[in-house]
Design a protein around this motif. Sequence first.
Motif, PDB file in Angstrom:
ATOM      1  N   TRP A 121      -6.680  -5.073 -82.078  1.00  0.00           N
ATOM      2  CA  TRP A 121      -7.796  -6.016 -82.148  1.00  0.00           C
ATOM      3  C   TRP A 121      -8.878  -5.558 -81.186  1.00  0.00           C
ATOM      4  O   TRP A 121      -8.611  -4.982 -80.139  1.00  0.00           O
ATOM      5  CB  TRP A 121      -7.343  -7.443 -81.845  1.00  0.00           C
ATOM      6  CG  TRP A 121      -6.944  -7.696 -80.422  1.00  0.00           C
ATOM      7  CD1 TRP A 121      -5.800  -7.296 -79.805  1.00  0.00           C
ATOM      8  CD2 TRP A 121      -7.705  -8.406 -79.449  1.00  0.00           C
ATOM      9  NE1 TRP A 121      -5.775  -7.710 -78.513  1.00  0.00           N
ATOM     10  CE2 TRP A 121      -6.937  -8.405 -78.245  1.00  0.00           C
ATOM     11  CE3 TRP A 121      -8.946  -9.053 -79.463  1.00  0.00           C
ATOM     12  CZ2 TRP A 121      -7.379  -9.010 -77.093  1.00  0.00           C
ATOM     13  CZ3 TRP A 121      -9.374  -9.666 -78.297  1.00  0.00           C
ATOM     14  CH2 TRP A 121      -8.593  -9.650 -77.131  1.00  0.00           C
ATOM     15  N   PHE A 122     -10.118  -5.822 -81.570  1.00  0.00           N
ATOM     16  CA  PHE A 122     -11.281  -5.318 -80.840  1.00  0.00           C
ATOM     17  C   PHE A 122     -11.711  -6.314 -79.772  1.00  0.00           C
ATOM     18  O   PHE A 122     -12.013  -7.471 -80.073  1.00  0.00           O
ATOM     19  CB  PHE A 122     -12.420  -5.069 -81.822  1.00  0.00           C
ATOM     20  CG  PHE A 122     -13.656  -4.511 -81.198  1.00  0.00           C
ATOM     21  CD1 PHE A 122     -13.626  -3.314 -80.503  1.00  0.00           C
ATOM     22  CD2 PHE A 122     -14.869  -5.182 -81.312  1.00  0.00           C
ATOM     23  CE1 PHE A 122     -14.777  -2.796 -79.930  1.00  0.00           C
ATOM     24  CE2 PHE A 122     -16.019  -4.665 -80.748  1.00  0.00           C
ATOM     25  CZ  PHE A 122     -15.968  -3.471 -80.049  1.00  0.00           C
ATOM     26  N   ASN A 123     -11.753  -5.847 -78.521  1.00  0.00           N
ATOM     27  CA  ASN A 123     -12.179  -6.663 -77.385  1.00  0.00           C
ATOM     28  C   ASN A 123     -13.415  -6.024 -76.763  1.00  0.00           C
ATOM     29  O   ASN A 123     -13.310  -5.175 -75.870  1.00  0.00           O
ATOM     30  CB  ASN A 123     -11.052  -6.768 -76.355  1.00  0.00           C
ATOM     31  CG  ASN A 123     -11.376  -7.745 -75.234  1.00  0.00           C
ATOM     32  OD1 ASN A 123     -12.526  -8.175 -75.076  1.00  0.00           O
ATOM     33  ND2 ASN A 123     -10.373  -8.100 -74.447  1.00  0.00           N
ATOM     34  N   PRO A 124     -14.604  -6.388 -77.236  1.00  0.00           N
ATOM     35  CA  PRO A 124     -15.818  -5.737 -76.731  1.00  0.00           C
ATOM     36  C   PRO A 124     -16.055  -5.993 -75.248  1.00  0.00           C
ATOM     37  O   PRO A 124     -16.576  -5.133 -74.541  1.00  0.00           O
ATOM     38  CB  PRO A 124     -16.925  -6.342 -77.594  1.00  0.00           C
ATOM     39  CG  PRO A 124     -16.384  -7.654 -78.057  1.00  0.00           C
ATOM     40  CD  PRO A 124     -14.914  -7.450 -78.221  1.00  0.00           C
ATOM     41  N   VAL A 125     -15.667  -7.168 -74.753  1.00  0.00           N
ATOM     42  CA  VAL A 125     -15.879  -7.482 -73.335  1.00  0.00           C
ATOM     43  C   VAL A 125     -15.074  -6.544 -72.456  1.00  0.00           C
ATOM     44  O   VAL A 125     -15.577  -5.989 -71.472  1.00  0.00           O
ATOM     45  CB  VAL A 125     -15.510  -8.959 -73.062  1.00  0.00           C
ATOM     46  CG1 VAL A 125     -15.627  -9.260 -71.572  1.00  0.00           C
ATOM     47  CG2 VAL A 125     -16.394  -9.893 -73.877  1.00  0.00           C
TER      48      VAL A 125
END
Length: 330
Positions: A150-154
């Motif tokens: 899953w993508f966690n940009p922060v």
Amino acid sequence: MSGPIYNAVRRSQGSQASTVVGSQTSPTASTFSDPKAATYLTKADLRAGTKHRKRFAITTSVFFFIALIMLILVQIGNLSNNHVLGDLYFFKIDTTNIILADPGTNSKLQQSIAESSGLHDFYQVGMWNFCEGYNDVGITACSRPALMYWFNPVQIILDELLNGKQVTLPQDVSDYLTVIRAASHVMFVMFFASTFTSFLLIFLCPLAVYSRLVSIPIALFALISGLMTFIAAGISTGMWLILKKDIIANAADINIVPSIGTKLFILMWIAAGCSLFAALGQVGMMCCGTSRRDIKTGRRPVGRKARNEGGVPVEENPALRRRWWGSVSQ
């Protein structure tokens, strides 16, 4: 006292089959009166009688094949930095101008400062990983593929700017990241499962031509596969559009520009459309279309053309006509 004796006689081509009852001779009402009557049906009869059902079954199989190709491209998108796979991504954030500067600041100097801080120009995410790079170079590196990614940009931006130091995030940001993680996991499972089921249905769909009883489990399996693909595409679309909207609303002051991977979204919805169309087609075959079993049991005639080609009168057998609740009428 013995009862009447019935003898089924098949004559040469072009002659009528007849039944001898005592000393009287009358035309046979149906060639299915003999238990061996199935031998009167030729392969040409079965092919002619089931051609429409067969064509539709093959069509659904072709649509599942198209869906499989699209789903494979969705799966392998963003796994490599080559030109084709590098253009297939769900979501992308452009951080080229993330460092605020006065209008008179030299853009080359600004880019140099950003590169020295470890921040790249863009980050893009696929199903298994994310990639990073610079606008003038392209993709420079990709993370290792991970199951249930899953993508966690922060976290990515914090790792790049602060070298992984822990930062306390606001509660609303933490809650939103939890939702992204859950939605990403559901999307991953459904895409992976629908890819596998689409592969199986390529070979299962043509079997529906044999019987409607066979069509029932195939249709249910196809419907589950089609719904999984459609739901996965819907979750993906909704999640990334909401993320894009939130970044525009909350991160515009630091010049982060989000965008959607249009190419991958097109492939994803083609797969969803093909899967759902094929599934509905299989559902329709549960009640429509003459199957091979319908012809062999006499529930459906093989048609005027098929009867005349062989010269043998093949008709529907009233004694084997089944009622809607499954019993045989007399």
